[in-house]
Each structure stands twice: as C-alpha cells, then as structure tokens.
Design a protein around this motif. Sequence first.
Motif, mmCIF file in Angstrom:
data_model
loop_
_atom_site.group_PDB
_atom_site.id
_atom_site.type_symbol
_atom_site.label_atom_id
_atom_site.label_comp_id
_atom_site.label_asym_id
_atom_site.label_seq_id
_atom_site.Cartn_x
_atom_site.Cartn_y
_atom_site.Cartn_z
ATOM 1 N N UNK A 55 -16.418 23.954 -13.864
ATOM 2 C CA UNK A 55 -15.983 22.868 -12.983
ATOM 3 C C UNK A 55 -15.298 23.368 -11.718
ATOM 4 N N UNK A 56 -15.233 24.688 -11.567
ATOM 5 C CA UNK A 56 -14.639 25.259 -10.366
ATOM 6 C C UNK A 56 -13.134 25.461 -10.445
ATOM 7 N N UNK A 68 -21.086 40.598 -7.638
ATOM 8 C CA UNK A 68 -20.388 40.404 -6.366
ATOM 9 C C UNK A 68 -20.731 39.048 -5.761
ATOM 10 N N UNK A 69 -21.967 38.643 -5.873
ATOM 11 C CA UNK A 69 -22.375 37.379 -5.265
ATOM 12 C C UNK A 69 -21.853 36.156 -6.009
ATOM 13 N N UNK A 70 -21.748 36.231 -7.325
ATOM 14 C CA UNK A 70 -21.468 34.994 -8.065
ATOM 15 C C UNK A 70 -20.453 35.115 -9.193
ATOM 16 N N UNK A 71 -19.911 36.311 -9.442
ATOM 17 C CA UNK A 71 -18.969 36.457 -10.549
ATOM 18 C C UNK A 71 -17.787 37.330 -10.145
ATOM 19 N N UNK A 72 -17.116 36.927 -9.080
ATOM 20 C CA UNK A 72 -15.892 37.617 -8.695
ATOM 21 C C UNK A 72 -14.720 37.054 -9.502
ATOM 22 N N UNK A 73 -13.720 37.887 -9.729
ATOM 23 C CA UNK A 73 -12.598 37.471 -10.567
ATOM 24 C C UNK A 73 -11.318 38.137 -10.094
ATOM 25 N N UNK A 74 -10.215 37.759 -10.723
ATOM 26 C CA UNK A 74 -8.897 38.323 -10.467
ATOM 27 C C UNK A 74 -8.379 38.927 -11.767
ATOM 28 N N UNK A 92 -16.848 30.328 -4.577
ATOM 29 C CA UNK A 92 -18.255 30.482 -4.963
ATOM 30 C C UNK A 92 -19.226 30.247 -3.819
ATOM 31 N N UNK A 93 -18.752 29.650 -2.735
ATOM 32 C CA UNK A 93 -19.622 29.420 -1.586
ATOM 33 C C UNK A 93 -19.844 30.698 -0.774
ATOM 34 N N UNK A 94 -19.005 31.689 -0.978
ATOM 35 C CA UNK A 94 -19.137 32.959 -0.254
ATOM 36 C C UNK A 94 -19.995 33.904 -1.082
ATOM 37 N N UNK A 95 -21.119 34.319 -0.549
ATOM 38 C CA UNK A 95 -22.032 35.208 -1.279
ATOM 39 C C UNK A 95 -22.360 36.479 -0.493
#
Length: 211
Positions: A51-52, A102-108, A183-186
């Motif tokens: 859900x973002x 990198x495109x869709x599964x970045x995390x902290x 998630x909009x940044x790819x």
Amino acid sequence: MPAMCHHFRLLNEARQLAKQFKATIADDQLPLPFGDFYPLSQVPVIRLDDSGEREMVPMEWGLLPFWWKPSGKSTSRKAFQRKCFNARGETIDSKPTFRAAFKSRRCLIPGTEFMEKGHYFHLSGNEPFVFAGLWEHWQGDEETIQSCTIVTTMPNAEVQSVGHPRMPVVLTEENALATWLDPEIVEREPLAELLQPSVDGTFLVRVSEKI
C-alpha cells in the motif's frame, strides 16, 4: 582491498526505531533483532509495503537476487550472499546482481554505528540513522529468502582518516529517506545526490574495544 562495511551495530529496540522512521511492525515479526550484525545476520529492514506505507521486517544481510540458481560455479546461496553484503553506489543501476532491486526494491537499514578498520563511527548523540539499502525476494523449492545489501560510496574525512577506501551511504534526514524509498523514481540521476559520502564531521570515531 579490505572488506567494506561488514559490521554494524543497532542499539535501539524495534518499536523505538519504527516510531522514529515512521514504520509499522506486524506482531508476527516481533521481536526484531538488534545488537551486532555481520553478513548473513538477520537484520531489521524498512521497506514500502503493497500500500506504499513503511514496514519493518527482518532480512538476511547479503543480497540473493530473485534469479539466482545453484550452478557449477555457485552451488551455495550463502557463498553468493557473502559476496553481496555491499553494493557499490557507482554501479548499482547497471550490475546484474543489483539493478532490478535498485529500480524497485530500495530499502532503509537502521543502525547506530558502523565499523571500518577497527574503528566505530557514530553520530554525536548516538542516535540511530539508516543505511541506504536494496532488498530482494528469492523463492527456492524448499525455502524463501528475503535479503538485503548496504550501498557504499567513497569515504568522507573521518573514514578516510583510518585508511579505509569506502563507507556506507548513510541517510539522516527524512526527505532523504522518503526520496530513497520513492517507488516513482527508477533512474539513478534523481538519487545521485544521496549516493555521496556523508558530510565531513558527521561522525565521531572511537577505537574498537577489541583492539
């Protein structure tokens, strides 16, 4: 070349971290680990859920891409993961191991201090920060692995002073955290400013008690 960021500490309990970094934790994920972490440890990771919204979950430290399969050259997933506990920020958008994440599964990845060459680096108030990371979901015949890696960059003055050529990408400001997770940044360009060394003077340095 000496190992890059392969040891960090997290001294804060999960619920405190979740509040600070605006994440939720499902009851079935508790207790989340804290203390000293090394490659293949279970570490707490903050990512976006379906859900973002931010959620905190445990993952193995050492990225295992979704496409990995045992082969003649690489029969052990753990051996592969031990080579992938760090990802160079300069090439994460092009290296096959990291580019999809990198495109869709970045995390902290929360931390309190990290070690390089026998020295710990921490903020002046010992407050938690996060490493920029990537995560992956791998499905095998008999197991499912969720894993992560810490992104690295060139050293700032403090890390360079102990003779180490790399440092983890550390994020401390909420706008930086939000941008990294967006998630909009790819593409790499909008994130390039985040993939820089921490400003000189960011960290205090102390010698490891084991030296």
